[in-house]
Design an enzyme around this catalytic site. Structure first.
Site, mmCIF file in Angstrom:
data_model
loop_
_atom_site.group_PDB
_atom_site.id
_atom_site.type_symbol
_atom_site.label_atom_id
_atom_site.label_comp_id
_atom_site.label_asym_id
_atom_site.label_seq_id
_atom_site.Cartn_x
_atom_site.Cartn_y
_atom_site.Cartn_z
ATOM 1 N N HIS A 115 -19.740 32.390 95.808
ATOM 2 C CA HIS A 115 -20.086 33.877 95.609
ATOM 3 C C HIS A 115 -18.925 34.564 95.100
ATOM 4 O O HIS A 115 -19.047 35.604 94.534
ATOM 5 C CB HIS A 115 -20.366 34.602 96.836
ATOM 6 C CG HIS A 115 -19.334 34.694 98.140
ATOM 7 N ND1 HIS A 115 -18.805 33.544 98.945
ATOM 8 C CD2 HIS A 115 -18.232 35.520 98.208
ATOM 9 C CE1 HIS A 115 -17.828 33.919 99.468
ATOM 10 N NE2 HIS A 115 -17.457 34.940 99.480
ATOM 11 N N HIS A 179 -8.532 42.759 103.134
ATOM 12 C CA HIS A 179 -9.338 42.074 104.082
ATOM 13 C C HIS A 179 -9.085 40.841 104.685
ATOM 14 O O HIS A 179 -8.270 40.141 103.945
ATOM 15 C CB HIS A 179 -10.712 42.150 103.453
ATOM 16 C CG HIS A 179 -11.120 41.197 102.267
ATOM 17 N ND1 HIS A 179 -10.001 40.736 101.418
ATOM 18 C CD2 HIS A 179 -11.966 40.280 102.227
ATOM 19 C CE1 HIS A 179 -10.484 39.980 100.454
ATOM 20 N NE2 HIS A 179 -11.617 39.509 101.103
HETATM 21 O O1 LIG Z 1 -17.448 32.679 103.565
HETATM 22 C C1 LIG Z 1 -16.564 33.086 103.434
HETATM 23 O O2 LIG Z 1 -15.485 32.216 103.920
HETATM 24 C C2 LIG Z 1 -15.630 34.379 103.393
HETATM 25 C C3 LIG Z 1 -16.762 35.466 102.814
HETATM 26 C C4 LIG Z 1 -16.002 36.737 102.669
HETATM 27 C C5 LIG Z 1 -16.530 37.881 103.752
HETATM 28 C C6 LIG Z 1 -15.830 39.104 103.330
HETATM 29 C C7 LIG Z 1 -15.344 39.579 102.143
HETATM 30 C C8 LIG Z 1 -15.100 38.387 101.335
HETATM 31 O O3 LIG Z 1 -14.395 38.584 100.188
HETATM 32 C C9 LIG Z 1 -15.461 37.195 101.690
HETATM 33 O O4 LIG Z 1 -15.351 36.065 100.436
HETATM 34 FE FE LIG Z 2 -13.733 36.671 99.192
#
Ligand SMILES: O=C(O)CCc1cccc(O)c1O
Ligand SMILES: [Fe+2]
Length: 320
Positions: A115, A179
């Protein structure tokens, strides 16, 4: 040899656990406006700087940087799955040019992206294969990490190559600012988790679902103020956005320890923005505008969006 830049935060939680309607709608407006700019510009080549979250890159061989000569999106969360339209010969030339500039970069003919790459391509172009795209992986979660300065220099070297192609180029940075979602760490992992971080490609659907459910549960706890996740840091995020717009080389002074301390472990994704701005800076002075910033706990993200263009070309339309 025009260039444009679009940088966006990503979050896989969009559509799973959303903030208030007005925030969600504002983000959608910002994303739609960015997509309209991109479609009007009609790039001949897209270079997307993206992190990975132990979906395509593992500790069996963890490069600091990797250029894709062919790539497939795995389709985690709600992101699109399928092949990217990668011009392989050009990727290879790009890698050769970056290496000749003394920046060591890996090359992959079977890159898997998650993603972190796919969401930006979908938001900005409407799909994975609308434009020729070269994905550039920047390790942002698996220590040891290269310096932030190195991401800027990687971007610069890529920008110098791009400026010689004569193509209408779009560079994308895809990543959060402050984050820290729950991503396991090798240093503290038990044997089973360690194996997943070293060689965890192509997990079962059950394993993937369990992982995604953990992220969603963590987002709910974070938004409710429970749990002990690293807080978002809007002051730090805003200072960084200002630096990217006005004094890019100043990011060289940001150490990895300070980024983790102030922004959280996933704040290292800012190196995707730094590399994108580095590429733009190779074309000369630029003008950047901040389109959105807001800390969004539901998405575990200091969430921002910027676009930029060379100062001299800021108002020119598509050139043929
Ligand atoms: O699936 C994962 O390992 C982390 C997913 C994920 C969650 C919040 C913000 C992000 O930028 C992100 O990538
Ligand atoms: Fe991320």
């Amino acid at each position: 040899m025009p260039i444009r830049l679009e940088c966006l935060s990503h979050t896989p939680l969009q559509g799973y656990f959303d903030p208030a309607q007005e925030v969600r709608m504002e983000v959608e407006r910002v994303q739609a406006a960015a997509r309209e700019r991109v479609l009007a510009y009609d790039p001949e080549l897209v270079v997307v700087f993206a992190p990975d979250h132990y979906n395509g890159f593992f500790y069996d061989v963890m490069p600091p940087f990797c250029i894709g000569a062919a790539a497939n999106s795995i389709g985690d969360y709600k992101s699109l799955a399928g092949p990217l339209a990668v011009p392989g010969a050009l990727s290879r030339e790009l890698a050769a040019s970056v290496l000749a500039a003394d920046i060591d970069v890996a090359l992959s003919y079977r890159m898997q992206v998650d993603h972190g790459c796919a969401q930006a391509l979908e938001v900005l172009t409407g799909g994975l294969d609308r434009f020729p795209v070269i994905p550039v992986f920047i390790n942002s979660v698996a220590p040891p990490l290269a310096t932030l300065r190195r991401s800027r220099l990687l971007g610069e070297a890529i920008g110098r190559f791009l400026s010689c192609t004569g193509k209408r180029v779009l560079v994308i940075g895809s990543g959060g600012m402050s984050h820290e979602p729950p991503v396991p760490e090798l240093a503290s992992a038990d044997a089973e988790v360690a194996e997943r971080l070293i060689d965890g490609r192509n997990p079962t659907p059950e394993a993937r679902n369990a992982r995604q459910a953990r992220t969603i549960a963590a987002a709910k706890a974070f938004a409710a103020g429970t749990g002990n996740m690293h807080p978002l840091n809007p002051e730090w995020d805003r200072a960084l956005l200002e630096r990217l717009a006005c004094e890019l080389p100043a990011v060289d002074g940001m150490t990895n320890e300070a980024i983790t301390r102030d922004g959280g472990k996933s704040a290292h994704e800012i190196r995707t923005w730094v590399a994108a701005f580095g590429a733009l800076s190779a074309y000369g002075p630029y003008r950047a505008s901040l389109d959105f910033y807001r800390p969004i706990p539901e998405w575990i993200a200091g969430f921002g969006a910027m676009h930029a263009a060379p100062a001299a070309a800021a108002s020119t339309k598509k050139e043929h």
